[in-house]
Design an enzyme around this catalytic site. Structure first.
Site, PDB file in Angstrom:
ATOM      1  N   ASN A   1     -18.927  14.332 -15.087  1.00 57.64           N
ATOM      2  CA  ASN A   1     -18.795  14.629 -13.772  1.00 57.64           C
ATOM      3  C   ASN A   1     -20.481  15.393 -13.695  1.00 57.64           C
ATOM      4  O   ASN A   1     -21.025  14.740 -12.847  1.00 57.64           O
ATOM      5  CB  ASN A   1     -17.962  15.833 -13.434  1.00 57.64           C
TER       6      ASN A   1
ATOM      7  N   GLY B   1     -17.892  22.262  -8.813  1.00 59.90           N
ATOM      8  CA  GLY B   1     -18.731  22.947  -9.661  1.00 59.90           C
ATOM      9  C   GLY B   1     -19.626  22.194 -10.666  1.00 59.90           C
ATOM     10  O   GLY B   1     -20.855  22.292 -10.428  1.00 59.90           O
ATOM     11  N   ASP B   2     -19.177  21.174 -11.017  1.00 62.32           N
ATOM     12  CA  ASP B   2     -19.999  20.226 -11.456  1.00 62.32           C
ATOM     13  C   ASP B   2     -20.965  19.292 -10.695  1.00 62.32           C
ATOM     14  O   ASP B   2     -22.103  19.223 -11.109  1.00 62.32           O
ATOM     15  CB  ASP B   2     -19.288  19.060 -12.521  1.00 62.32           C
TER      16      ASP B   2
ATOM     17  N   GLU C   1     -17.100  21.660 -23.779  1.00 60.83           N
ATOM     18  CA  GLU C   1     -15.876  20.921 -23.954  1.00 60.83           C
ATOM     19  C   GLU C   1     -15.915  19.908 -25.035  1.00 60.83           C
ATOM     20  O   GLU C   1     -15.479  19.097 -25.190  1.00 60.83           O
ATOM     21  CB  GLU C   1     -15.453  20.101 -22.367  1.00 60.83           C
TER      22      GLU C   1
ATOM     23  N   SER D   1     -15.892  11.682  -6.403  1.00 55.85           N
ATOM     24  CA  SER D   1     -16.152  12.149  -5.376  1.00 55.85           C
ATOM     25  C   SER D   1     -17.395  12.589  -5.094  1.00 55.85           C
ATOM     26  O   SER D   1     -17.802  13.260  -4.213  1.00 55.85           O
ATOM     27  CB  SER D   1     -15.156  13.456  -5.462  1.00 55.85           C
TER      28      SER D   1
ATOM     29  N   ASP E   1      -8.549  11.916 -16.250  1.00 55.37           N
ATOM     30  CA  ASP E   1      -8.062  12.942 -15.556  1.00 55.37           C
ATOM     31  C   ASP E   1      -6.923  12.165 -14.895  1.00 55.37           C
ATOM     32  O   ASP E   1      -6.997  11.285 -14.277  1.00 55.37           O
ATOM     33  CB  ASP E   1      -8.956  13.557 -14.426  1.00 55.37           C
TER      34      ASP E   1
ATOM     35  N   LYS F   1     -16.139  17.693 -17.565  1.00 53.23           N
ATOM     36  CA  LYS F   1     -17.331  18.341 -16.853  1.00 53.23           C
ATOM     37  C   LYS F   1     -18.629  17.657 -17.347  1.00 53.23           C
ATOM     38  O   LYS F   1     -19.665  17.741 -16.630  1.00 53.23           O
ATOM     39  CB  LYS F   1     -17.264  19.757 -17.563  1.00 53.23           C
TER      40      LYS F   1
ATOM     41  N   ASN G   1     -13.508  12.486 -19.966  1.00 53.17           N
ATOM     42  CA  ASN G   1     -12.107  12.655 -19.906  1.00 53.17           C
ATOM     43  C   ASN G   1     -11.496  11.780 -19.091  1.00 53.17           C
ATOM     44  O   ASN G   1     -12.137  11.206 -18.180  1.00 53.17           O
ATOM     45  CB  ASN G   1     -11.629  14.215 -19.678  1.00 53.17           C
TER      46      ASN G   1
END
Ligand code: RIB
Length: 305
Positions: free
Chosen positions: A43, A244-245, A138, A284, A13, A40, A11
């Site tokens: 990532n 979480g990813d 997704e 990140s 973002d 997701k 995606n």
């Protein structure tokens, strides 16, 4: 090191920093806006690769998403199973609350929902049977992908997010590692307490290995023989998107290289703590070197205390 195929979303973002999440009927000026690579799937591939795994990403993007390919490649992900199609890349509009770093995400599927059975079969055919399939919810045809990969003998790691009616029909008994948060745990089991969520999942699927992340309350690993608790590593959260990813990618990379669950959970918790202290999702995700250094410093600070 076992090979990993991650079949998942990519995606663009658009992240708006806000004082609070916009309410119905409200017009809210944002404090900042930035476009980041996300999804997701993407990532998790970046996290797997930065954690040192051999990872192949499969999925689809539009021509407007080519910088996502560059990002995957520069992280060390093999992108030969990524198809560029006519149409729009998946999009996410993300609100990040300035004071807490919490996020709210609105998705547009775009190319992520252009999977066909033929495409899924072709990618799986190009992969060794003993590999690990990583998937989220997704992309379309997730239930078909799960079934075909399981029939081929692959072990499957699933992040059941987002949870929708179609996912509730999937054959979750074919999943080896289920990686989920409390909200997803409640949606799957009807339970709210972590221990009850784990009991319920293992009651239904005794062979499953479950990783339940609880944000600031840490994470649990459970299978039918053991249960481990990994405390959260303290962090100054500015943006929790993709944490979480990051946790999932680091945990699975650890398992793929033969680490035990406790070791993999510790690295995953440290990686997620670093990720929340930075803006953006995929960008990140720390490198393994950063994670190991931070763990070393954290341990010596604990000894001194
Ligand atoms: O898990 C975070 C991700 O969810 C974001 O990058 C966004 O694209 C959505 O897929």
């Amino acid at each position: 090191m076992r090979r990993i195929l991650n079949f998942g979303s990519m995606n663009l973002d658009t992240v708006y920093t806000v004082d609070h999440f916009v309410r119905p009927g409200e017009t809210l000026p944002s404090l900042e806006m930035e476009v980041f690579p996300g999804g997701k799937g993407l990532n998790q591939s970046v996290a797997l690769a930065r954690a040192g795994a051999e990872v192949y990403h499969a999925g689809k993007i539009g021509r407007d998403g080519k910088f996502l390919l560059n990002l995957l490649q520069s992280a060390g992900v093999d992108t030969s199973f990524v198809e560029v199609i006519n149409g729009h890349t998946g999009k996410a509009i993300i609100q990040v609350e300035e004071s807490t770093g919490q996020n709210g995400i609105l998705l547009y599927h775009g190319a992520n929902w252009q999977m066909t059975e033929l495409f899924l079969d072709e990618v799986l055919a190009g992969f060794p049977g003993d590999g690990i399939l990583v998937m989220q919810n997704e992309i379309n045809l997730g239930g078909y992908l799960l079934e075909r990969a399981a029939n081929k003998g692959m072990q499957i790691a699933l992040t059941p997010s987002p949870i929708d009616d179609s996912l509730l029909q999937w054959e979750l008994g074919q999943v080896t590692w289920l990686l989920l948060n409390e909200v997803e745990g409640e949606a799957l089991t009807g339970k709210t307490q972590p221990e009850e969520i784990l009991d319920s999942l293992l009651g239904q699927y005794p062979e499953m290995r479950v990783v339940l992340t609880l944000g600031e309350k840490g994470a649990f690993y459970a299978d039918r023989e053991k249960r481990l608790n990994q405390p959260a590593i303290p962090a100054q959260a500015v943006d929790t998107t993709g944490a979480g990813d990051t946790f999932a990618g680091y945990f699975l990379a650890g398992i793929a290289r033969g680490q035990n669950e406790a070791e993999a959970m510790e690295e995953a918790a440290q990686a997620a703590a670093i990720a929340v202290s930075r803006f953006g999702a995929a960008v990140s995700v720390p490198t393994r070197q950063e994670v190991m250094q931070a763990l070393k410093e954290e341990k010596s600070a604990r000894v001194r205390a």
